[in-house]
Write a protein that holds these residues in place. Sequence first.
Motif, short mmCIF file in Angstrom:
data_model
loop_
_atom_site.label_atom_id
_atom_site.label_comp_id
_atom_site.label_asym_id
_atom_site.label_seq_id
_atom_site.Cartn_x
_atom_site.Cartn_y
_atom_site.Cartn_z
N ASN A 1 18.45 75.39 50.83
CA ASN A 1 17.10 76.54 51.68
C ASN A 1 16.50 76.25 51.12
O ASN A 1 15.93 77.21 49.70
CB ASN A 1 18.15 77.95 50.74
CG ASN A 1 19.68 78.51 51.70
OD1 ASN A 1 19.47 78.83 52.56
ND2 ASN A 1 20.62 78.08 51.07
N PRO A 2 15.05 76.28 51.84
CA PRO A 2 14.11 76.10 51.60
C PRO A 2 13.08 77.85 50.79
O PRO A 2 11.80 77.56 49.97
CB PRO A 2 13.24 75.38 52.66
CG PRO A 2 13.89 74.85 54.14
CD PRO A 2 15.02 75.08 53.15
N HIS B 1 20.38 85.59 54.04
CA HIS B 1 20.71 83.84 54.10
C HIS B 1 22.37 84.04 52.93
O HIS B 1 22.18 84.15 52.15
CB HIS B 1 19.50 82.87 53.10
CG HIS B 1 18.27 82.47 54.12
ND1 HIS B 1 17.62 81.39 54.58
CD2 HIS B 1 17.41 83.75 54.91
CE1 HIS B 1 17.03 81.66 54.85
NE2 HIS B 1 16.53 83.04 55.48
N VAL B 2 23.31 83.23 54.05
CA VAL B 2 24.19 83.27 53.84
C VAL B 2 24.35 81.44 52.48
O VAL B 2 23.91 80.64 53.94
CB VAL B 2 25.53 82.86 54.53
CG1 VAL B 2 26.81 82.67 53.87
CG2 VAL B 2 25.76 84.57 55.47
N LEU B 3 24.56 81.62 51.29
CA LEU B 3 24.36 80.68 50.18
C LEU B 3 25.16 80.21 50.66
O LEU B 3 25.75 79.00 50.60
CB LEU B 3 23.62 80.61 49.12
CG LEU B 3 22.22 81.47 49.18
CD1 LEU B 3 22.09 81.83 47.92
CD2 LEU B 3 21.08 81.26 50.17
N GLY B 4 26.40 80.94 50.23
CA GLY B 4 27.90 80.59 50.63
C GLY B 4 28.55 80.79 51.17
O GLY B 4 28.71 82.49 51.20
N ALA B 5 29.88 80.35 51.96
CA ALA B 5 31.03 81.37 52.57
C ALA B 5 31.95 81.28 52.27
O ALA B 5 32.77 81.97 52.24
CB ALA B 5 30.99 80.49 53.95
N GLY C 1 27.25 80.18 38.36
CA GLY C 1 25.73 79.70 38.27
C GLY C 1 24.33 80.27 38.06
O GLY C 1 23.56 79.70 37.75
N LEU C 2 24.85 81.55 37.02
CA LEU C 2 23.43 81.58 36.19
C LEU C 2 22.78 80.63 35.44
O LEU C 2 22.16 80.67 35.17
CB LEU C 2 23.89 82.51 35.02
CG LEU C 2 23.56 84.35 36.15
CD1 LEU C 2 24.51 84.90 34.73
CD2 LEU C 2 23.03 84.41 36.30
N LEU D 1 25.10 77.71 43.20
CA LEU D 1 23.79 77.71 43.27
C LEU D 1 23.19 76.57 42.95
O LEU D 1 22.42 76.46 44.38
CB LEU D 1 23.51 78.90 41.95
CG LEU D 1 22.29 79.29 42.42
CD1 LEU D 1 21.99 79.81 43.12
CD2 LEU D 1 21.86 80.27 41.46
N ARG D 2 22.73 76.06 42.37
CA ARG D 2 22.27 74.37 41.88
C ARG D 2 21.61 74.19 42.93
O ARG D 2 21.00 73.94 44.93
CB ARG D 2 21.88 73.33 41.21
CG ARG D 2 21.09 72.00 41.53
CD ARG D 2 21.44 71.04 39.98
NE ARG D 2 21.07 70.07 40.44
CZ ARG D 2 20.47 69.50 41.83
NH1 ARG D 2 21.45 68.86 42.69
NH2 ARG D 2 19.28 68.40 41.95
#
Length: 309
Positions: free
Chosen positions: A68-69, A5-9, A97-98, A61-62
């Motif tokens: 993204n379920p 899954h691409v979380l961010g592009a 994002g950590l 990240l949050r």
Amino acid sequence: MLRVHVLGAAAGGGFPQWNANDAANRRARAGDPAAPPATQASIALSADGVRWFVVNAAPDLRAQIEANPCLHPKAGLRSSPIAGVVLTNGDVDALAGLLHLREGTPFALYAHRRVLDVLDANPIFEVVSRRNVPRRSLRPDEWQPLCDASGTESGIEVRPFAVPGKVPLYLESDTAADAAVESEAFDTLGLELRAGAARLFYVANCARVDAALADRLWGAPLVFFDGTLFRDDEMIAAGVGRKTGARMGHISMDGPEGAMAALEPLGLGRTVFIHINNTNPALLSDSAERRRLEAAGFEIAHDGMEIEL
Ligand code: MLT
Ligand code: MN
């Protein structure tokens, strides 16, 4: 099977970027369907559809988890499908994002020693308690299993390798020349990932495609690749910065030394550009540059893109 899954592009700053007021960023902010917003570069992978590994912990990240379920908690009152996080470099957009993952749920953190040293030297990252989150050093050029915090294998293996790049911006010396600041080896990693017969590369930060990288990528079924800029001088030409792509440690898509020219002969199955800067017209689905990329068989990542291998 490997699910991706691409979380961010987008590159650091995202699209639109907080301080960007040019036409493209304004279109994104206005909801123009040809200028879809994008969060900062990250992908999530899973071999079993249950345990997920996130490549780079973007400052977004949050929001990426909520969008993204597959990353939503499924068990008990406190849990997460995120079994681990793999960092490719120490840039802010790769690790900030950590700080979202600090509520005591275990996961494994993988990075090269150079990046772990940056985390170790910054006490704010101690909020991600080492008791719950073991910090594991990635060994370049070796296959190694990605395991959850308790050491259970996930079915995904990674082989990290050094790519041309540079030190994180905040570690550049004040006197750093305007010429490209080349890194020590291992400031920037590419990742080869596999699960069973499924295989892909993640190379979202890369200054140039040298012979070693070309050999490595040759014939790969899927490559996520650094799409920061379309043209090396695009930030200067747009009047929004002083730096070329080369100075930032990023190859450009266009030009004789660019990524399109370098990757085209390698016989890749799918090439998906990711880490796309807000100045890159490739983000705009109605741009001439996007048409050129697509006509040449390249893809542009978007938030929510899903690939099964
Ligand atoms: C980059 O990809 O060059 C960095 O994310 C830049 C930055 O840290 O702002
Ligand atoms: Mn970046």
